[in-house]
Motif scaffolding. Structure first.
Motif, short mmCIF file in Angstrom:
data_model
loop_
_atom_site.label_atom_id
_atom_site.label_comp_id
_atom_site.label_asym_id
_atom_site.label_seq_id
_atom_site.Cartn_x
_atom_site.Cartn_y
_atom_site.Cartn_z
N UNK A 45 0.85 -1.20 0.00
CA UNK A 45 0.00 0.00 0.00
C UNK A 45 0.87 1.24 0.00
N UNK A 46 0.44 2.31 -0.66
CA UNK A 46 1.21 3.56 -0.51
C UNK A 46 0.40 4.53 0.33
N UNK A 47 0.76 4.63 1.60
CA UNK A 47 0.00 5.48 2.52
C UNK A 47 0.20 6.97 2.22
N UNK A 48 -0.74 7.79 2.69
CA UNK A 48 -0.59 9.24 2.53
C UNK A 48 0.54 9.75 3.42
N UNK A 49 0.65 9.17 4.61
CA UNK A 49 1.71 9.57 5.55
C UNK A 49 2.71 8.42 5.70
N UNK A 50 3.99 8.78 5.77
CA UNK A 50 5.03 7.76 5.91
C UNK A 50 4.89 7.07 7.27
N UNK A 51 5.55 5.94 7.40
CA UNK A 51 5.52 5.23 8.68
C UNK A 51 6.04 6.13 9.80
N UNK A 52 7.13 6.84 9.53
CA UNK A 52 7.75 7.72 10.55
C UNK A 52 6.74 8.79 10.98
N UNK A 53 6.03 9.37 10.00
CA UNK A 53 5.03 10.41 10.33
C UNK A 53 3.90 9.82 11.15
N UNK A 54 3.43 8.64 10.75
CA UNK A 54 2.31 8.02 11.49
C UNK A 54 2.71 7.68 12.93
N UNK A 55 3.95 7.23 13.09
CA UNK A 55 4.44 6.91 14.45
C UNK A 55 4.58 8.18 15.28
N UNK A 56 5.06 9.24 14.62
CA UNK A 56 5.23 10.53 15.30
C UNK A 56 3.88 11.09 15.77
N UNK A 57 2.88 11.03 14.90
CA UNK A 57 1.54 11.52 15.26
C UNK A 57 0.98 10.73 16.45
N UNK A 58 1.17 9.41 16.41
CA UNK A 58 0.65 8.57 17.50
C UNK A 58 1.39 8.86 18.80
N UNK A 59 2.73 9.00 18.68
CA UNK A 59 3.52 9.27 19.89
C UNK A 59 3.05 10.58 20.52
N UNK A 60 2.79 11.58 19.70
CA UNK A 60 2.32 12.88 20.21
C UNK A 60 0.94 12.79 20.82
N UNK A 61 0.09 11.94 20.25
CA UNK A 61 -1.31 11.88 20.70
C UNK A 61 -1.50 11.01 21.93
N UNK A 62 -0.82 9.85 21.97
CA UNK A 62 -1.09 8.90 23.06
C UNK A 62 0.17 8.36 23.74
N UNK A 63 1.35 8.76 23.22
CA UNK A 63 2.60 8.20 23.72
C UNK A 63 2.87 8.46 25.19
N UNK A 64 2.23 9.51 25.74
CA UNK A 64 2.48 9.81 27.16
C UNK A 64 1.39 9.26 28.06
#
Ligand code: PNS
Length: 169
Positions: A45-64
Motif C-alpha cells: 500500500x502507498x499510505x498518505x503519511x510515511x511510517x515515521x510520520x504516522x508513528x510521530x503523530x501517535x507518539x504525540x497523541x497517546x505516547x504519554x
C-alpha cells in the motif's frame, strides 16, 4: 513477585491517527494495564503519511498516556501479537458495517492463534463519524481536518503547506 501484565494490541494503518482512534486507545488504556498501539507496515500500500510520520503523530497523541506504547509491525498480526505475548487485540466498532469488516478478521485471527482474543470497543458518538479514509480525502482536497485528528497532525499539515507555498513564491 508481581508479573508484568500481558499487553493488548491496538493495530491499524493509522493513516493518519484520528480522534476516533484516540478515543479507542484511551478506552483500552483505562481497561488494560499495557496497551501497544501497532502501526501496520504494508509494503503493498502507498499510505498518505510515511511510517515515521504516522508513528510521530501517535507518539504525540497517546505516547504519554500511562501504559501506552507505540510500535510498528510487518506481516501477520497474530505473529506480532505472539511475539509481544499479547492477551488480546482491541478494535473499534462504530457501526454494523465495521462488524462486517471486523468479524471475519477476528475469526481468522482466532483460527490462526486461538489463544489471542479480539475485544471490540464502541467509540463515543462524538467521534463515530470519523475515519482515516474520509480524513485523507479532506486532506487531498485541501479541506480542514481540525477537530477530526490530534493537534499534532493538523500542525504538521499546516507547516507542510506553508513550506510548499514558500517554495512556490
Ligand atoms: O486500520 P486498518 O487498516 O483497518 O487495520 C487493519 C489491520 C492492520 C488490523 C489488518 O489489516 C491486519 O491485521 N493486517 C495485518 C496482516 C494480517 O494479519 N492479515 C490477516 C488478518 S485476518
Amino acid at each position: 513477585m508481581t508479573e508484568t501484565p500481558r499487553p493488548v494490541i491496538v493495530p491499524g494503518s493509522f493513516d493518519p491517527v484520528t480522534n476516533g482512534h484516540v478515543d479507542i486507545i484511551e478506552r483500552a488504556s483505562r481497561l488494560f494495564d499495557r496497551v501497544v498501539v501497532a502501526v501496520l507496515v504494508n509494503p503493498g500500500k502507498s499510505p498518505l503519511f510515511s511510517l515515521e510520520e504516522r508513528l510521530l503523530f501517535l507518539a504525540g497523541a497517546v505516547g504519554r498516556h500511562p501504559g501506552v506504547e507505540v510500535d510498528s509491525f510487518q506481516g501477520l498480526l497474530v505473529d506480532y501479537a505472539r511475539r509481544r505475548d499479547a492477551a488480546a487485540v482491541v478494535r473499534g466498532l462504530r457501526r454494523s458495517s465495521d462488524f462486517d469488516y471486523e468479524a471475519p478478521m477476528a475469526q481468522m485471527n482466532r483460527h490462526l492463534a486461538p489463544g489471542i482474543e479480539t475485544v471490540f470497543l464502541v467509540p463515543s458518538p462524538a467521534v463515530a463519524h470519523i475515519s482515516s479514509t474520509l480524513v485523507r480525502d479532506i486532506v487531498r482536497h485541501g479541506g480542514s481536518i481540525d477537530g477530526l485528528v490530534p493537534d499534532g497532525v493538523t500542525t504538521f499539515l499546516a507547516r507542510r503547506r506553508e513550506s510548499t507555498t514558500r517554495q512556490h513564491v
